[in-house]
Design a protein around this motif. Structure first.
Motif, mmCIF file in Angstrom:
data_model
loop_
_atom_site.group_PDB
_atom_site.id
_atom_site.type_symbol
_atom_site.label_atom_id
_atom_site.label_comp_id
_atom_site.label_asym_id
_atom_site.label_seq_id
_atom_site.Cartn_x
_atom_site.Cartn_y
_atom_site.Cartn_z
ATOM 1 N N ILE A 49 0.867 -1.176 0.000
ATOM 2 C CA ILE A 49 0.000 0.000 0.000
ATOM 3 C C ILE A 49 0.901 1.222 0.000
ATOM 4 C CG2 ILE A 49 -1.736 1.318 1.259
ATOM 5 C CD1 ILE A 49 -2.671 -1.357 2.468
ATOM 6 N N PHE A 50 0.789 2.039 -1.041
ATOM 7 C CA PHE A 50 1.613 3.234 -1.141
ATOM 8 C C PHE A 50 0.802 4.454 -0.728
ATOM 9 C CE2 PHE A 50 3.230 6.907 -3.531
ATOM 10 C CZ PHE A 50 4.485 6.977 -2.957
ATOM 11 N N ILE A 51 1.193 5.034 0.393
ATOM 12 C CA ILE A 51 0.576 6.267 0.888
ATOM 13 C C ILE A 51 1.711 7.200 1.292
ATOM 14 C CG2 ILE A 51 -0.847 7.305 2.705
ATOM 15 C CD1 ILE A 51 -2.505 4.763 2.744
ATOM 16 N N GLN A 52 1.645 8.413 0.797
ATOM 17 C CA GLN A 52 2.695 9.396 1.062
ATOM 18 C C GLN A 52 2.690 9.856 2.516
ATOM 19 O OE1 GLN A 52 5.124 10.409 -0.717
ATOM 20 N NE2 GLN A 52 4.568 10.488 -2.848
ATOM 21 N N ALA A 53 3.881 9.990 3.088
ATOM 22 C CA ALA A 53 4.066 10.636 4.391
ATOM 23 C C ALA A 53 4.395 12.104 4.100
ATOM 24 C CB ALA A 53 5.197 9.971 5.165
ATOM 25 N N ILE A 54 3.601 12.998 4.642
ATOM 26 C CA ILE A 54 3.791 14.431 4.410
ATOM 27 C C ILE A 54 4.328 15.043 5.706
ATOM 28 C CG2 ILE A 54 2.698 16.571 3.635
ATOM 29 C CD1 ILE A 54 2.560 14.239 1.588
ATOM 30 N N LYS A 73 -10.734 3.104 -8.573
ATOM 31 C CA LYS A 73 -10.121 1.781 -8.691
ATOM 32 C C LYS A 73 -10.012 1.057 -7.346
ATOM 33 C CE LYS A 73 -7.427 2.536 -12.856
ATOM 34 N NZ LYS A 73 -6.096 2.422 -13.456
ATOM 35 N N HIS A 74 -10.132 1.784 -6.238
ATOM 36 C CA HIS A 74 -10.034 1.147 -4.926
ATOM 37 C C HIS A 74 -11.337 0.420 -4.608
ATOM 38 C CE1 HIS A 74 -6.833 4.272 -4.383
ATOM 39 N NE2 HIS A 74 -6.220 3.157 -4.031
ATOM 40 N N SER A 75 -11.211 -0.862 -4.318
ATOM 41 C CA SER A 75 -12.380 -1.687 -4.002
ATOM 42 C C SER A 75 -12.681 -1.624 -2.505
ATOM 43 C CB SER A 75 -12.119 -3.142 -4.405
ATOM 44 O OG SER A 75 -11.108 -3.698 -3.562
ATOM 45 N N GLN A 76 -13.837 -2.134 -2.145
ATOM 46 C CA GLN A 76 -14.180 -2.231 -0.717
ATOM 47 C C GLN A 76 -13.158 -3.099 0.005
ATOM 48 O OE1 GLN A 76 -16.540 -0.381 0.621
ATOM 49 N NE2 GLN A 76 -16.176 -1.145 2.675
ATOM 50 N N LYS A 77 -12.698 -4.140 -0.668
ATOM 51 C CA LYS A 77 -11.678 -5.023 -0.082
ATOM 52 C C LYS A 77 -10.383 -4.243 0.177
ATOM 53 C CE LYS A 77 -9.305 -9.399 -0.782
ATOM 54 N NZ LYS A 77 -9.070 -10.553 -1.639
ATOM 55 N N LEU A 79 -10.158 -1.069 0.858
ATOM 56 C CA LEU A 79 -10.412 -0.209 2.028
ATOM 57 C C LEU A 79 -10.363 -1.018 3.313
ATOM 58 C CD1 LEU A 79 -13.323 2.070 0.744
ATOM 59 C CD2 LEU A 79 -10.865 2.509 0.688
ATOM 60 N N GLU A 80 -10.983 -2.188 3.302
ATOM 61 C CA GLU A 80 -10.988 -3.048 4.498
ATOM 62 C C GLU A 80 -9.566 -3.476 4.865
ATOM 63 O OE1 GLU A 80 -13.472 -3.560 6.442
ATOM 64 O OE2 GLU A 80 -15.169 -2.950 5.204
ATOM 65 N N ASN A 81 -8.749 -3.761 3.858
ATOM 66 C CA ASN A 81 -7.356 -4.134 4.094
ATOM 67 C C ASN A 81 -6.594 -2.971 4.741
ATOM 68 O OD1 ASN A 81 -5.035 -5.854 3.909
ATOM 69 N ND2 ASN A 81 -4.414 -4.731 2.073
ATOM 70 N N LEU A 82 -6.775 -1.776 4.217
ATOM 71 C CA LEU A 82 -6.118 -0.601 4.786
ATOM 72 C C LEU A 82 -6.573 -0.378 6.224
ATOM 73 C CD1 LEU A 82 -4.361 1.935 4.623
ATOM 74 C CD2 LEU A 82 -6.305 3.098 3.542
ATOM 75 N N ILE A 83 -7.859 -0.493 6.470
ATOM 76 C CA ILE A 83 -8.395 -0.309 7.822
ATOM 77 C C ILE A 83 -7.790 -1.338 8.777
ATOM 78 C CG2 ILE A 83 -10.497 -0.514 9.228
ATOM 79 C CD1 ILE A 83 -11.975 0.627 6.664
ATOM 80 N N GLN A 84 -7.708 -2.579 8.332
ATOM 81 C CA GLN A 84 -7.142 -3.640 9.177
ATOM 82 C C GLN A 84 -5.681 -3.336 9.539
ATOM 83 O OE1 GLN A 84 -7.239 -7.512 7.329
ATOM 84 N NE2 GLN A 84 -6.346 -8.524 9.087
#
Length: 97
Positions: A49-54, A73-77, A79-84
């Protein structure tokens, strides 16, 4: 996409994160500390998961954050993975609210 952003924002607030949602697909997850933002970025990257640190000087001192940008393009799955993963990280190091 805005519904996904609302959903993600709500779920991360439930965990205890300081997250800003301004009605756009870009969310700011404020972690305050530069080191913590980098740690979270690295842990997310380990999970593909690529998310920028600012960090300063882009944002004021003490407001380091992750900038989460959602797309159609982001699926519910996704989002659930990121939340987990963020839930696990919160349990490990908290968010220093």
């Amino acid at each position: 996409v805005l519904e996904k952003a609302k959903f993600l924002s709500s779920k991360l607030k439930e965990i205890g994160y300081n997250i800003n949602f301004y009605g756009t697909p870009i969310l700011s997850l404020v972690l305050k500390e530069d080191k913590k933002a980098l740690y979270f970025r690295d842990k997310l990257l380990e999970n593909n998961i690529f998310i920028q640190a600012i960090r300063p000087p882009t944002v004021p001192e003490g407001t380091a954050r992750l900038r989460i940008t959602l797309s159609y393009k982001h699926s519910q799955k996704d989002l659930e993975n990121l939340i987990q993963i963020l839930n696990k990280l919160y349990g490990e190091v908290g968010s220093h609210e």
